[in-house]
Design a protein around this motif. Structure first.
Motif, PDB file in Angstrom:
ATOM      1  N   LEU A  52       0.830  -1.198   0.000  1.00 24.76           N
ATOM      2  CA  LEU A  52       0.000   0.000   0.000  1.00 24.76           C
ATOM      3  C   LEU A  52       0.871   1.257   0.000  1.00 24.76           C
ATOM      4  N   LYS A  53       0.265   2.375  -0.373  1.00 24.41           N
ATOM      5  CA  LYS A  53       0.929   3.666  -0.341  1.00 24.41           C
ATOM      6  C   LYS A  53       0.448   4.455   0.869  1.00 24.41           C
ATOM      7  N   LEU A  54       1.271   5.384   1.321  1.00 21.88           N
ATOM      8  CA  LEU A  54       0.904   6.201   2.486  1.00 21.88           C
ATOM      9  C   LEU A  54      -0.408   6.933   2.257  1.00 21.88           C
ATOM     10  N   GLU A  55      -0.689   7.315   1.011  1.00 17.71           N
ATOM     11  CA  GLU A  55      -1.907   8.069   0.701  1.00 17.71           C
ATOM     12  C   GLU A  55      -3.176   7.272   0.983  1.00 17.71           C
ATOM     13  N   ALA A  56      -3.044   5.956   1.151  1.00  9.91           N
ATOM     14  CA  ALA A  56      -4.218   5.122   1.432  1.00  9.91           C
ATOM     15  C   ALA A  56      -4.666   5.214   2.890  1.00  9.91           C
ATOM     16  N   VAL A  57      -3.810   5.745   3.753  1.00  9.27           N
ATOM     17  CA  VAL A  57      -4.113   5.823   5.183  1.00  9.27           C
ATOM     18  C   VAL A  57      -5.257   6.803   5.429  1.00  9.27           C
ATOM     19  N   VAL A  60      -4.543   8.017  11.721  1.00  9.31           N
ATOM     20  CA  VAL A  60      -3.294   7.672  12.397  1.00  9.31           C
ATOM     21  C   VAL A  60      -3.598   7.437  13.875  1.00  9.31           C
ATOM     22  N   VAL A  61      -3.029   6.374  14.415  1.00  6.81           N
ATOM     23  CA  VAL A  61      -3.155   6.047  15.841  1.00  6.81           C
ATOM     24  C   VAL A  61      -1.767   6.148  16.453  1.00  6.81           C
ATOM     25  N   VAL A  62      -1.661   6.819  17.584  1.00  5.90           N
ATOM     26  CA  VAL A  62      -0.346   6.984  18.202  1.00  5.90           C
ATOM     27  C   VAL A  62      -0.428   6.741  19.700  1.00  5.90           C
ATOM     28  N   GLY A  63       0.556   6.016  20.216  1.00  2.00           N
ATOM     29  CA  GLY A  63       0.645   5.809  21.650  1.00  2.00           C
ATOM     30  C   GLY A  63       1.063   7.091  22.346  1.00  2.00           C
ATOM     31  N   THR A  64       0.302   7.495  23.352  1.00  3.20           N
ATOM     32  CA  THR A  64       0.560   8.764  24.045  1.00  3.20           C
ATOM     33  C   THR A  64       1.362   8.590  25.337  1.00  3.20           C
ATOM     34  N   GLY A  65       1.854   7.371  25.576  1.00  4.51           N
ATOM     35  CA  GLY A  65       2.605   7.136  26.793  1.00  4.51           C
ATOM     36  C   GLY A  65       1.701   6.629  27.904  1.00  4.51           C
ATOM     37  N   PRO A  66       2.170   6.753  29.131  1.00  3.00           N
ATOM     38  CA  PRO A  66       3.346   7.506  29.577  1.00  3.00           C
ATOM     39  C   PRO A  66       4.646   6.875  29.106  1.00  3.00           C
ATOM     40  N   GLY A  67       5.672   7.754  28.994  1.00  6.08           N
ATOM     41  CA  GLY A  67       6.978   7.294  28.569  1.00  6.08           C
ATOM     42  C   GLY A  67       7.997   8.392  28.723  1.00  6.08           C
ATOM     43  N   PRO A  68       9.259   8.064  28.559  1.00  3.22           N
ATOM     44  CA  PRO A  68      10.328   9.060  28.644  1.00  3.22           C
ATOM     45  C   PRO A  68      10.160  10.144  27.579  1.00  3.22           C
ATOM     46  N   VAL A  77       5.204  13.456  17.364  1.00  2.00           N
ATOM     47  CA  VAL A  77       5.490  14.438  16.311  1.00  2.00           C
ATOM     48  C   VAL A  77       5.328  13.806  14.936  1.00  2.00           C
ATOM     49  N   THR A  78       5.785  12.573  14.788  1.00  2.00           N
ATOM     50  CA  THR A  78       5.640  11.881  13.508  1.00  2.00           C
ATOM     51  C   THR A  78       4.169  11.673  13.165  1.00  2.00           C
ATOM     52  N   ALA A  79       3.374  11.257  14.144  1.00  2.93           N
ATOM     53  CA  ALA A  79       1.942  11.061  13.907  1.00  2.93           C
ATOM     54  C   ALA A  79       1.265  12.364  13.521  1.00  2.93           C
ATOM     55  N   PHE A  82       2.162  13.194   9.889  1.00  3.22           N
ATOM     56  CA  PHE A  82       1.393  12.391   8.944  1.00  3.22           C
ATOM     57  C   PHE A  82      -0.050  12.886   8.860  1.00  3.22           C
ATOM     58  N   GLY A  83      -0.644  13.166  10.011  1.00  2.00           N
ATOM     59  CA  GLY A  83      -2.021  13.635  10.016  1.00  2.00           C
ATOM     60  C   GLY A  83      -2.192  14.931   9.256  1.00  2.00           C
ATOM     61  N   SER A  84      -1.228  15.851   9.424  1.00  2.00           N
ATOM     62  CA  SER A  84      -1.295  17.135   8.747  1.00  2.00           C
ATOM     63  C   SER A  84      -1.108  16.992   7.240  1.00  2.00           C
TER      64      SER A  84
END
Length: 217
Positions: A52-57, A60-68, A77-79, A82-84
């Motif tokens: 698949l191509k990125l344009e098919a997405v 976007v789902v992103v883990g928000t932590g908690p984390g370092p 930031v990557t998510a 992509f969303g933008s």
């Protein structure tokens, strides 16, 4: 529907694609120091594996932590980027929820990840889909009475067997689990929190005290 899921809140750099019914591609690599280097190649890999191509997405789902701080912000930031670029929604999911969803545990249990500094990020769950409170960061000994007798999953549980004697897999979150959980919540019409990081404490990097300002003469 085609969800692209990412998580960098733990040492696992993980990405997955979900078509609304099943995970169609996934990848994970454990390396706590190379989130920034590994995440985009991971996204390329799952897209290539799925043909698949990125344009098919479509989301976007992103883990928000908690984390370092350093690792967690890479995924967020990557998510957001992509969303933008794609003009699609970005759904935040607590990383601990993803670990809980992947756990093979019946009844109440605990999820605990490594927070470093001899602490854990943790939360209690009634079942794989139901968290009973907000995530917290504590020293294991300080919560021993509160988690006594409960199974626990996650790297934090495995690190501290005195507090979590019944520690189980999975050790790290997988984007596949995050994607499947998000797809389930979307199908049920549930609302998602804003994709903002759950740091729970201040970053390790601090401005030095008694910082000397140097001005040009």
């Amino acid at each position: 529907m085609l969800l692209l899921a990412l998580d960098t809140a733990t040492p696992a750099v993980t990405a997955a694609l979900h078509d609304g019914e099943r995970v169609v591609a996934e990848t994970s690599q454990v390396d706590a120091r190379r989130h920034g280097e590994l995440l985009l190649p991971a996204v390329d890999r799952v897209l290539a594996d799925a043909g698949l191509k990125l344009e098919a997405v479509t989301g976007v789902v992103v883990g928000t932590g908690p984390g370092p701080y350093t690792g967690l912000r890479v995924g967020l930031v990557t998510a957001a980027s992509f969303g933008s670029v794609l003009g699609v929604p970005v759904h935040g999911v607590c990383t601990l929820d993803g670990l809980a969803y992947a756990a093979e545990v019946e009844g109440p249990f605990v999820v605990a990840t490594d927070a470093r500094r001899k602490e854990v990020y943790w939360a209690r769950y009634e079942d794989r889909r139901t968290r009973t409170g907000e995530p917290a960061v504590d020293r294991p000994a300080e919560i021993a009475e509160r988690v006594a007798g409960l199974p626990a999953v996650g790297a934090g549980a495995l690190l501290y067997p005195d507090t979590f004697p019944d520690a189980r897999a999975p050790e790290h979150v997988s984007a596949a689990a995050l994607a499947a959980l998000a797809a389930e919540r979307l199908a049920a019409g549930e609302a998602f929190p804003d994709p903002r990081p759950l740091y729970l404490r201040r970053p390790d990097a601090q401005v030095p005290k008694n910082y000397k300002v140097v001005t040009p003469k």
